[in-house]
Structures are given as structure tokens and as C-alpha cells.
Design a protein around this motif. Structure first.
Motif, PDB file in Angstrom:
ATOM      1  N   ARG A  83       1.833  -9.173  24.478  1.00 47.48           N
ATOM      2  CA  ARG A  83       1.660  -7.816  24.166  1.00 47.48           C
ATOM      3  C   ARG A  83       2.048  -7.338  22.982  1.00 47.48           C
ATOM      4  O   ARG A  83       2.660  -8.343  22.188  1.00 47.48           O
ATOM      5  CB  ARG A  83       2.375  -6.730  25.276  1.00 47.48           C
ATOM      6  N   ARG A  89       3.282  -4.654  29.797  1.00 45.38           N
ATOM      7  CA  ARG A  89       2.790  -6.040  30.258  1.00 45.38           C
ATOM      8  C   ARG A  89       1.405  -6.086  31.104  1.00 45.38           C
ATOM      9  O   ARG A  89       0.856  -6.926  31.104  1.00 45.38           O
ATOM     10  CB  ARG A  89       3.837  -6.650  30.936  1.00 45.38           C
ATOM     11  N   ARG A 152      19.555 -10.425  29.130  1.00 47.11           N
ATOM     12  CA  ARG A 152      19.406  -9.124  28.232  1.00 47.11           C
ATOM     13  C   ARG A 152      20.718  -8.334  28.733  1.00 47.11           C
ATOM     14  O   ARG A 152      21.216  -7.470  27.870  1.00 47.11           O
ATOM     15  CB  ARG A 152      18.091  -8.677  28.244  1.00 47.11           C
ATOM     16  N   HIS A 176       9.398  -7.504  36.788  1.00 47.05           N
ATOM     17  CA  HIS A 176       9.610  -7.654  35.355  1.00 47.05           C
ATOM     18  C   HIS A 176       8.840  -6.670  34.571  1.00 47.05           C
ATOM     19  O   HIS A 176       8.014  -6.976  33.982  1.00 47.05           O
ATOM     20  CB  HIS A 176       9.498  -8.853  34.977  1.00 47.05           C
TER      21      HIS A 176
END
Ligand code: NAD
Ligand code: LMR
Length: 313
Positions: A83, A89, A152, A176
Motif C-alpha cells: 500500500r 491493506r 511491534r 492483520h
């Protein structure tokens, strides 16, 4: 002899291949891309680091030559477009569904026993597409997203705690996507202590929010999506398969009633070993976490429905 193929030698695929070779995860790493010469060039460049970094994995690059991928133990699919800033996404589905479906079919012809790791976005839906179109047993198709999201989460937690990320535990389940991820703060810990006992609610809420938009933040900074952590996360997952490490890693897998969901691929904690998905680990979610998971699954299902609308499933 272990062999791993990475399809798509772009930012994520090449990083994944590099980590796999550097850590000697597999004896042979093959990169395949449609762009003439790119895989070959990146493979040669990586091989020229071997004498400097001290590894002896074989690295092969090829342009669309699936014969070179034959008999891979694991195949990582990273082919497809990333992207740009401002996009979700999910907007990538129109282009990436066709790519993932055709790549997965080609892979299966040459590596019928391979475990497939899907990275291309929208990852939960691309994993579902690969699972449904390949007809492989459900232990053999695994989507990589929660591995990265959890890393993350640990990164943002470690910053808030002023701690080393390796001393922080935490996992992210669900889809996700920017709004579908579920960082499980209740299970997150630092040196064995629940982080909720150390961080105030406001700080913890910011860690969660930052984690959920972690990919979007990087896309805004880089102009395309991230690759170092995504490539390393895919390699981490592959390593648990190839070395039968039996790590519990949040992965996108096909559910048949686990976590209250059926006929969907979505992120849950999974024990990953040489057979791929060896167990879906049942973390006991509370009512609030269950509600978030249901909402996340509904959003993933809505994206899966697009596969039929665009006639790829
Ligand atoms: N699941 C995750 O956590 C995660 C993380 C990062 C990126 N991604 C996704 O991974 C994908 C790749 O991202 P990137 O940054 O590496 O993009 P990139 O553009 O750098 O690389 C993609 C590569 O795929 C190749 N490709 C396209 N069609 C192909 C085909 N049919 N066969 C073989 N190769 C083909 C392209 O030539 C290109 O080299 C994107 O869809 C991105 O959204 C997912
Ligand atoms: O953010 C993206 O689009 C790429 C990837 O899914 C990521 O989380 O880095």
C-alpha cells in the motif's frame, strides 16, 4: 537438506531471504520474482556478504522459473503490491488476489509437500484464498501478520517501559488490519510482571493504538510499507517450522470452531513446528476480548466476501 523458497523478491521477500540465509535457517534459499534479473541480482549480492558475515546457506535467484523452487519445505509468498500512504491493506485485494492465487498454484506443482506462509496483503484474506484454492490440509497454510504485530507491540511496550524489547512478552491476535488487530494487554508482561501493573491506563492505551496502526505509520514515513520487521517476522516463523522449534506464535490459520469461529483464517496463538500448525493454543479470553475478536472476524469475513465478488474464489 532444507530448502525455502521466497516468492516476490521485493522489499519484504528479499529481507526475509536475507535473514534466512544469514541465520542459516535453511541449506538453500530460493528467491523468485517476475521482474527479469532482480532475484538473480539480489541473490548474488547476498552471496557476496557470506564471506563477510560468515554463513554458508546457498542462495538462488530466478525469474519466474518454478522448476528452481522444486521440493521446497517451506514457501513464503510475498508477491503483490504494497500500500501507499493513506491506503488500507484491504484496498490491495483486487490486484493481489490474482497474483497470490496463481503463485500458490504454481508452487504446489513443484513442491506438493511444502508448508505455505502467506505474507501478501490483505493477509488474512490472502491466506483464506490460498487455503481454499490449494486444497491443502489446514496445518500447511499459515498467514504471517500476528508475528509482526506482536513484535511491534513489544517494541512500543519496551519504549513505554524504557526496557529491552527482548524482556517484554506480548501477543496480538485478530486480523492483520488497522482496526482488526487485538493487542492482548492482559497477557503482556515485563520480566514476568503484568505490564498493566507498571504502566498507567493512558500509556497502555497509546501502546495499543500505536501497535494497531504500526504498519500505517511506517507507510506514511516510507512512502511504501515496511520491510525489515516484516521480513524478519516471516523468517522467524519459517525458522520455527524448519527447526521444529514449536514456538507459540500468533499466526493466521484456518479455524473450525476454535475461538468461536469457523470457515475463516485469522490470527490466533499457534504452536509452530515441522508440521506447520501443530496446535491452536487456547488462551482464555475474557468477555471484552471475545467481543473484540468477534468484531475482528466479522471485518475479515467482509473482506473474504470480496473474493467471490471479484471471481477469484
Ligand atoms: N503480512 C504482513 O505482515 C506484511 C508486511 C509487509 C508487507 N506485506 C505485504 O507484502 C507484499 C509485498 O510487499 P513489498 O513491500 O515486498 O512489495 P514490493 O513491491 O517491494 O515487492 C513485491 C514483489 O512482488 C513481485 N511480484 C509481483 N507479482 C508477482 C508474481 N506473479 N510472481 C512473483 N513475483 C511477483 C514484484 O515484482 C515485486 O518485486 C505486499 O502485498 C505488502 O502489503 C505484508
Ligand atoms: O502496513 C502494511 O501495509 C504492510 C504490512 O501489513 C505491515 O504491517 O507492515
Amino acid at each position: 537438506m532444507s530448502k525455502v523458497t521466497v516468492v516476490g523478491a521485493g522489499n519484504v521477500g528479499a529481507t526475509c531471504a536475507n535473514v534466512l540465509a544469514f541465520n542459516e535457517v535453511a541449506d538453500e534459499v530460493v528467491m523468485l520474482d517476475v521482474k527479469e534479473g532482480v532475484s538473480e541480482g539480489k541473490a548474488l549480492d547476498m552471496l557476496q556478504t557470506a564471506a563477510l558475515l560468515g554463513f554458508d546457506s546457498k542462495i538462488v535467484g530466478c525469474t519466474n522459473d518454478y522448476a528452481q523452487t522444486a521440493n521446497s519445505d517451506v514457501v513464503v509468498i510475498t508477491s503483490g503490491i504494497p500500500r501507499k500512504p493513506g491506503m488500507t491493506r484491504e484496498e490491495l485485494i483486487g490486484v493481489n488476489a490474482g497474483i497470490v492465487k496463481s503463485v500458490a498454484g504454481n508452487i504446489l506443482k513443484y513442491s506438493p509437500n511444502a508448508i505455505i506462509v502467506v505474507v501478501s496483503n490483505p493477509m488474512d484474506t490472502m491466506t483464506y484464498l490460498a487455503f481454499k484454492s490449494l486444497g491443502l490440509p489446514k496445518n500447511k497454510v499459515i498467514g504471517m501478520g500476528g508475528t509482526l504485530d506482536s513484535s511491534r507491540f513489544k517494541c512500543y511496550l519496551s519504549k513505554a517501559l524504557n526496557a529491552n524489547p527482548t524482556e517484554v512478552e506480548g501477543l496480538v491476535i485478530g486480523g492483520h488490519g488497522d482496526t482488526t488487530m487485538i493487542p492482548l494487554t492482559r497477557f503482556a508482561s515485563y520480566k514476568g510482571r503484568p505490564v498493566a501493573d507498571i504502566l498507567d491506563a493512558e500509556t497502555l492505551a497509546k501502546v495499543v493504538a500505536d501497535t494497531m496502526v504500526g504498519g500505517a505509520t511506517l507507510t506514511g514515513l516510507l512512502g511504501t510499507s515496511a520491510w525489515y520487521a516484516p521480513g524478519a517476522a516471516a523468517a522467524y516463523l519459517v525458522e520455527s517450522i524448519i527447526h521444529d522449534q514449536k514456538k507459540v506464535i500468533p499466526c493466521c490459520v484456518y479455524l473450525e470452531g476454535e475461538y468461536g469461529q469457523k470457515d475463516i483464517c485469522i490470527g490466533v496463538p499457534v504452536l509452530i513446528g515441522k508440521n506447520g500448525v501443530e496446535e491452536i493454543v487456547d488462551y482464555k479470553l475474557n468477555a471484552e476480548e471475545k467481543a473484540l475478536f468477534e468484531k475482528s472476524a466479522a471485518a475479515v469475513r467482509a473482506t473474504n466476501d470480496v473474493l467471490k465478488e471479484i471471481n477469484v474464489l
